[in-house]
Design an enzyme around this catalytic site. Structure first.
Site, PDB file in Angstrom:
ATOM      1  CB  SER A 163       1.665  10.035  -1.577  1.00  0.00           C
ATOM      2  OG  SER A 163       0.532  10.443  -2.313  1.00  0.00           O
TER       3      SER A 163
ATOM      4  CB  SER B  37      -1.520  11.729  -4.694  1.00  0.00           C
ATOM      5  OG  SER B  37      -2.465  11.114  -3.852  1.00  0.00           O
TER       6      SER B  37
ATOM      7  CE  LYS C 172      -7.867  12.060   4.469  1.00  0.00           C
ATOM      8  NZ  LYS C 172      -8.487  10.760   4.176  1.00  0.00           N
TER       9      LYS C 172
ATOM     10  N   GLY D 271     -12.845   0.833  12.578  1.00  0.00           N
ATOM     11  CA  GLY D 271     -12.163   2.097  12.797  1.00  0.00           C
ATOM     12  C   GLY D 271     -13.158   3.221  13.019  1.00  0.00           C
ATOM     13  CB  ALA D 272     -13.961   5.405  15.350  1.00  0.00           C
TER      14      ALA D 272
ATOM     15  CE1 TYR E  36      -1.687   2.875  -2.070  1.00  0.00           C
ATOM     16  CE2 TYR E  36      -3.596   3.670  -0.866  1.00  0.00           C
ATOM     17  CZ  TYR E  36      -2.384   3.905  -1.474  1.00  0.00           C
ATOM     18  OH  TYR E  36      -1.861   5.179  -1.485  1.00  0.00           O
TER      19      TYR E  36
ATOM     20  N   GLY F 149      -8.162  -0.692  -1.431  1.00  0.00           N
ATOM     21  CA  GLY F 149      -8.221   0.748  -1.204  1.00  0.00           C
ATOM     22  C   GLY F 149      -7.612   1.561  -2.330  1.00  0.00           C
TER      23      GLY F 149
END
Length: 280
Positions: free
Chosen positions: A23, A25, A73, A131-132, A220, A239
């Site tokens: 990550s 972030s 999520k 995608g879904a 990405y 991304g």
């Protein structure tokens, strides 16, 4: 939502997911907090779906909020006492603001919209989503905010796209669901939300790449993705841009309690965040 007080003692933040070691972030958030003059900590921790509830319950009053990535999520959505409109539509929360109540937000939708607009693309009429899952759900809502009048969803198992049909119904947007191998009609934009490293059949990728318009590739790393490397018909948005702008919106939430109020000198902060990931 009311402003959050930066000096209220809640100064710990983190990104949770599984896996999480890759990550970016922490680099993004730490750069912003340095510029804002805030002595806030931002870490990363590997937390899986099974351990999420216990990990959340163990946090004390020093914790300000969490960024959530896959596979957390949906669990974060369930844990929130209240969610914003984007989280309600998608069923996915990627940001929790902690306090007397746990508030859930989806900043992925706005991050996608911001990525398109900062690339000079203010609207699309039609979109194909690959995608879904949770990111695909956010992509569909973002497409609606960019003005899309119709959407097509491609999934390995078309029966897995019921959430996408529900969202499209709430948006009043016609939607078609198809398997990857079916013929591809021209669209203004393609939003790929497949797992990093996914390689589509060469013929399928070539057909989409000549009729897919702008490509937004949520993956990405590594970059370019296999799909982006063969894209032939329009601009490509990495991304990373979504990662950057959804993080900006998270920082707004952690500072102000809302993702709709800009940060002080936000352009400067965004530039510093972008630079920080190059150095990380």
């Amino acid at each position: 939502m009311a402003d959050v007080t930066p000096t209220d003692g809640r100064r710990r933040l983190a990104v949770w997911g599984d896996p999480i070691g890759h990550s970016r972030s922490p680099a993004l958030h730490r750069a912003a907090y340095r510029q804002l003059g805030l002595d806030w900590e931002y870490a990363r921790a590997q937390v899986d779906a099974a351990g999420f509830a216990a990990s959340l319950a163990a946090l004390d009053g020093t914790w300000r909020g969490l960024s959530l990535t896959m596979p957390l999520k949906e669990a974060a959505h369930a844990a929130a006492d209240r969610v914003d409109a984007h989280a309600r539509l998608t069923g996915a929360v990627n940001t929790l603001l902690l306090g007397k109540r746990v508030l859930g937000f989806n900043t992925d939708v706005g991050g996608i919209v911001d990525a398109f607009r900062h690339a000079g693309i203010d609207g699309v009429g039609s979109v194909r989503i690959l995608g879904a899952g949770a990111t695909a759900a956010s992509a569909l809502v973002a497409a609606g905010e960019l003005g899309a009048r119709r959407a097509e969803v491609r999934a390995r198992r078309p029966e897995s796209a019921e959430r996408m049909r529900r969202i499209a119904g709430e948006l009043g947007m016609p939607i078609a669901v198809a398997a990857f191998h079916e013929p591809a009609d021209p669209v203004d934009a393609t939003i790929a939300t497949l797992p990093s490293g996914t390689v589509l059949d060469t013929g399928i990728a070539a057909a989409m790449g000549t009729r897919g318009g702008v490509l937004f590739e949520a993956a990405y790393a590594p970059w370019p993705s296999a799909l982006a490397a063969g894209w032939a018909c329009g601009p490509i948005i990495s991304g990373f841009e979504m990662l950057l702008y959804q993080a900006v919106r998270q920082i707004r939430i952690f500072l102000h309690g809302t993702q709709d109020r800009a940060l002080p000198d936000e352009d400067v902060i965004v530039a510093l965040m972008r630079s920080a990931t190059m150095e990380d």
